[in-house]
Scaffold this active site. Structure first.
Site, short mmCIF file in Angstrom:
data_model
loop_
_atom_site.label_atom_id
_atom_site.label_comp_id
_atom_site.label_asym_id
_atom_site.label_seq_id
_atom_site.Cartn_x
_atom_site.Cartn_y
_atom_site.Cartn_z
CG ASN A 23 -34.67 -76.25 -65.44
OD1 ASN A 23 -34.58 -75.82 -66.58
ND2 ASN A 23 -33.62 -76.40 -64.65
CG ASP A 116 -26.86 -73.67 -71.39
OD1 ASP A 116 -27.03 -72.54 -71.85
OD2 ASP A 116 -27.18 -74.00 -70.24
CG MET A 326 -24.94 -85.89 -65.15
SD MET A 326 -26.33 -84.98 -64.43
CE MET A 326 -26.63 -85.98 -62.97
#
Length: 417
Positions: A23, A116, A326
């Site tokens: 990331n 994803d 989340m």
């Protein structure tokens, strides 16, 4: 499609080297388009997501040279601003092309970002950032169309502490006219890493590591050399694996301050560990349930470790509640753990109750996403018998040479194409 065959349980031991942060490297690669000078990146993970980002930069006209874990990016002659859905749909981080391509070419057309299936990840925050800085953006026929005649510094209060929206804002602000203040900025280690890279290019950024970033735009950025920081999610993943496999595993290199919450949770579960210099050693541990594990924005517990942590909870004596607010589909992979013998109740799309400790058995499993995939690998390594994990290429999007690295610890795992 690839699959992993794993035979467990096996006691693992030895040392494992942590790869560069996935990331971190993806936004850094995108940001390299801001300059016409060469950028050199070290410690780049050998994963398929990096390969997709490489293809996207090459479509723009960048020349990329790879030498082991180092890459050189030369974006001097970029001229193409159209990116096909066939590539963008493979990579959530493709959204990070918006700011640098608009800064260099003034326009972009791209397919929607993919990645994803753990839940909705809307583009609202990105649109908020870039339109407030002067871009015009519209969504039409499953494509994003945007134009900009330069960026203008503004004050932005992010509607959510989105990592990638913060990164797009940083990239745009680095070359905007005037001062940009980004409030409610994400503070994750990979955002810090991007800030450090931009600063090496000549960006003027204050408040790195805080929720308020101030960026004075400059006219031109230079090339830079940068070493990608180690992946704290990988550290956490392998720490969980080590705590479950009853061996002694040394994990290196680490950045200790990236691990505060991760190690706090592991300690509550009873994991035994010690830190020496840039090494984390996990020893054979007796695990007990904790009352609750809840994800949060940084420096809270990272959502990317929730799936492996659920596996850990199956081996901890007692009941643990695990809550990821989340993403509404993060928990749906637990049906695969149920098929292995785990005792898990799905309270709602965001919460599960895990009852341990339970003995797991080998099973044929399908990989839904990167993080659930690595969690299933961990589960298979502690389960009795043979497990087959389908769609292993999804796991390889985020974990480099995972078969070879686990085999070096003593795991019985092989990849079958």
């Amino acid at each position: 499609m690839a699959k992993f065959e794993i035979i467990g349980p096996t006691k693992l031991s030895g040392s494992i080297k942590i790869a560069g942060n996935k990331n971190s490297v993806l936004p850094i690669m995108a940001a390299s388009l801001l300059t016409d000078q060469i950028c050199t990146l070290e410690n780049v993970p050998d994963i398929s997501d990096v390969g997709v980002m490489t293809e996207l930069l090459e479509i723009a006209g960048a020349k990329i040279q790879k030498n082991g874990s180092n890459i050189k990016i030369n974006a001097k002659n970029i001229k193409f601003s159209s990116f096909p859905t066939s590539l963008t749909s493979k990579l959530r981080a493709s959204i990070l092309l918006l700011a640098p391509v608009l800064a260099r070419l003034g326009k972009i057309e791209m397919g929607f970002p993919g990645g994803d299936i753990i839940g909705r990840r809307p583009l609202d925050s990105h649109i908020q950032v870039l339109t407030s800085m002067g871009a015009k953006i519209k969504e039409e026929n499953d494509l994003i169309h945007a134009t900009a005649d330069g960026f203008q510094g503004v004050e932005i209060f992010l509607q959510e502490a989105s990592v990638t929206a913060t990164e797009n804002a940083l990239i745009a602000a680095s070359v905007a006219k005037g001062l940009t203040t980004i409030k409610r900025a994400a503070q994750e280690p990979h955002v810090i890493d991007l800030c450090h890279f931009l600063q090496k290019m000549g960006a003027q950024i204050e408040g790195v590591g805080t929720s308020i970033l101030r960026v004075n735009g400059v006219n031109n950025l230079s090339g830079a050399n940068h070493r990608v920081r180690p992946d704290h999610v990988e550290v956490g993943t392998f720490a969980i694996l080590a705590a479950l496999t009853h061996g002694k595993i040394e994990i290196y290199p680490i950045i200790t301050q990236d691990l505060d919450m991760i190690l706090l949770i592991l300690k509550k579960f009873g994991a035994k560990f010690k830190i020496s210099d840039d090494k984390l050693t996990i020893e054979d541990s007796k695990l007990n349930a904790v009352e609750k594990v809840v994800t949060d924005i940084w420096p809270g517990f990272p959502t990317d470790l929730m799936a492996p942590m659920i596996v850990l909870a199956t081996q901890a004596k007692g009941m643990t509640i695990l809550h990821d607010w989340m993403y509404e589909s993060r928990m749906f992979f637990v049906d695969k753990l149920l098929s292995m013998g785990a005792k898990v109740e799905i309270a709602d799309p965001h919460r599960v109750f895990v009852y341990g400790a339970t003995k797991l058995r080998g099973q044929v499993l399908d990989t839904p996403d990167i993080r659930a995939g690595i969690a299933l690998v961990i589960a298979a390594l502690i389960a009795k018998g043979k497990s087959t994990i389908e769609r292993a290429e999804l796991i390889e999007r985020g974990y480099e040479n995972i078969v070879e690295r686990l085999s070096a610890l003593g795991a019985k795992i092989k990849r079958i194409q």
